[in-house]
Write a protein that holds these residues in place. Structure first.
Motif, PDB file in Angstrom:
ATOM      1  N   GLY A   1       0.828  -1.188   0.000  1.00 52.31           N
ATOM      2  CA  GLY A   1       0.000   0.000   0.000  1.00 52.31           C
ATOM      3  C   GLY A   1       0.863   1.239   0.000  1.00 52.31           C
ATOM      4  N   SER A   2       0.230   2.387  -0.173  1.00 56.31           N
ATOM      5  CA  SER A   2       0.937   3.660  -0.198  1.00 56.31           C
ATOM      6  C   SER A   2       0.536   4.503   1.004  1.00 56.31           C
ATOM      7  CB  SER A   2       0.622   4.426  -1.490  1.00 56.31           C
ATOM      8  OG  SER A   2       1.105   3.745  -2.625  1.00 56.31           O
ATOM      9  N   THR A   3       1.511   5.191   1.572  1.00 54.22           N
ATOM     10  CA  THR A   3       1.263   6.014   2.750  1.00 54.22           C
ATOM     11  C   THR A   3       1.882   7.395   2.580  1.00 54.22           C
ATOM     12  OG1 THR A   3       3.246   5.116   3.810  1.00 54.22           O
ATOM     13  CG2 THR A   3       1.133   4.093   4.363  1.00 54.22           C
TER      14      THR A   3
ATOM     15  N   GLU B   1       0.366  11.196   9.433  1.00 49.01           N
ATOM     16  CA  GLU B   1       0.549   9.993   8.632  1.00 49.01           C
ATOM     17  C   GLU B   1      -0.819   9.432   8.267  1.00 49.01           C
ATOM     18  OE1 GLU B   1       3.335   7.061   9.517  1.00 49.01           O
ATOM     19  OE2 GLU B   1       4.863   8.424  10.281  1.00 49.01           O
ATOM     20  N   LYS B   2      -0.928   8.998   7.013  1.00 48.10           N
ATOM     21  CA  LYS B   2      -2.204   8.429   6.583  1.00 48.10           C
ATOM     22  C   LYS B   2      -1.993   7.541   5.370  1.00 48.10           C
ATOM     23  CE  LYS B   2      -3.207  12.758   4.144  1.00 48.10           C
ATOM     24  NZ  LYS B   2      -4.078  13.932   4.085  1.00 48.10           N
ATOM     25  N   ARG B   3      -2.948   6.673   5.156  1.00 54.40           N
ATOM     26  CA  ARG B   3      -2.946   5.809   3.989  1.00 54.40           C
ATOM     27  C   ARG B   3      -3.362   6.629   2.769  1.00 54.40           C
ATOM     28  NH1 ARG B   3      -0.825   0.848   3.030  1.00 54.40           N
ATOM     29  NH2 ARG B   3      -1.568   0.150   5.055  1.00 54.40           N
TER      30      ARG B   3
ATOM     31  N   ARG C   1      -4.975   7.104  -0.933  1.00 53.57           N
ATOM     32  CA  ARG C   1      -6.004   6.487  -1.762  1.00 53.57           C
ATOM     33  C   ARG C   1      -6.418   7.476  -2.848  1.00 53.57           C
ATOM     34  NH1 ARG C   1      -6.620   1.306  -2.771  1.00 53.57           N
ATOM     35  NH2 ARG C   1      -8.549   1.015  -3.961  1.00 53.57           N
TER      36      ARG C   1
ATOM     37  N   ALA D   1      -1.807   2.976  -4.335  1.00 59.00           N
ATOM     38  CA  ALA D   1      -2.873   3.839  -3.820  1.00 59.00           C
ATOM     39  C   ALA D   1      -4.175   3.587  -4.564  1.00 59.00           C
ATOM     40  CB  ALA D   1      -2.472   5.305  -3.947  1.00 59.00           C
TER      41      ALA D   1
END
Length: 257
Positions: free
Chosen positions: A130-132, A139-141, A143, A221
């Motif tokens: 996944g991408s962060t 900090e967050k994922r 999308r 993402a």
């Protein structure tokens, strides 16, 4: 063994130590292209040296494809793809949309990557799953977003002046259909797409190091990034990236004519 997030962050910090002190500091600029303007700074070269030194020490069996200091071991299973300053024109102009791109390929396929913007303190990182994002917003994922259709899309390109002939005709047709278009953001446009702020990026004449660190960030993402004819983007060329399948298909229908 593959690198972890901490190693990518070490690479980014090593590059930052060379680039950030030179940003907005009146650095010397050399031109790599006799018939045009292809700038390179001491920051480009020093940052790549710093990145390569850490890779050589930790992963000596990996290959490296770099913009400023050549390539080694491109036939190896794992190959690092490095662009120490993507957006050198922005860098020498004092505009903080340049970035350090660091990618890792396995058997020719981009699997991990980072877009690092030292001045804003933002990092967009893809770890293989996944991408962060990490930066001033915490900090967050990451999308991508689905805006629904080309008519609702925000489009970015570095400069429309890079397109000529049929490419210009196709680009202008897409530009005429989107809600909003902006220019001059280099690798930062792809970061914004991965974060769900924009919907479409269209560029041409890219080299492998221009996209090596970007591809995993976009794909992990949830976005799409290919060549204009729908092929894998690892070798660069004419590139389209989109946040949704609908926007991608509508734009590529025009680009692939």
């Amino acid at each position: 063994m593959l690198p972890d997030r901490s190693f990518f962050y070490r690479l980014a910090e090593a590059a930052k130590a060379e680039t950030l002190p030179r940003f907005r500091a009146g650095v010397d600029v050399l031109n790599k292209e006799a018939q045009g303007f292809d700038p390179v700074t001491e920051g480009d070269r020093a940052a790549e040296v710093a990145i390569r030194a850490l890779i050589d020490a930790e992963f000596p069996d990996h290959g490296i494809l770099g913009e400023e200091h050549g390539s080694v071991g491109l036939d190896r299973e794992h190959v690092w793809v490095i662009d120490p300053i993507d957006g050198t024109r922005a860098f020498i102009s004092g505009v903080p949309v340049w970035g350090t791109l660091i990618g890792l390929q396995k058997n020719g396929r981009a699997i991990m990557g980072m877009i690092d913007q030292p001045f804003t303190g933002e990092r967009y990182f893809a770890d293989g799953n996944g991408s962060t994002y990490s930066g001033p917003d915490g900090e967050k994922r990451l999308r991508v977003r689905d805006c629904g259709s080309l008519s609702k899309a925000i489009l970015f390109t570095t400069s429309p002046h890079l397109f000529v002939g049929e490419e210009m005709t196709k680009y202008r047709e897409i530009e005429s259909q989107v809600r909003l278009f902006r220019y001059g953001t280099d690798c930062y446009a792809y970061a914004l797409l991965a974060a769900g702020h924009v919907d479409l990026v269209i560029e041409n004449s890219l080299k492998p190091y221009d996209v090596g660190g970007i591809i995993p960030v976009i794909e992990q993402a949830g976005g799409i990034i290919t060549t204009w004819d729908g092929g894998r983007p690892e070798m660069g060329g004419s590139i389209i990236a989109a946040g949704s399948r609908a926007v991608y298909e509508q734009a590529r229908a025009i680009l692939s004519r």
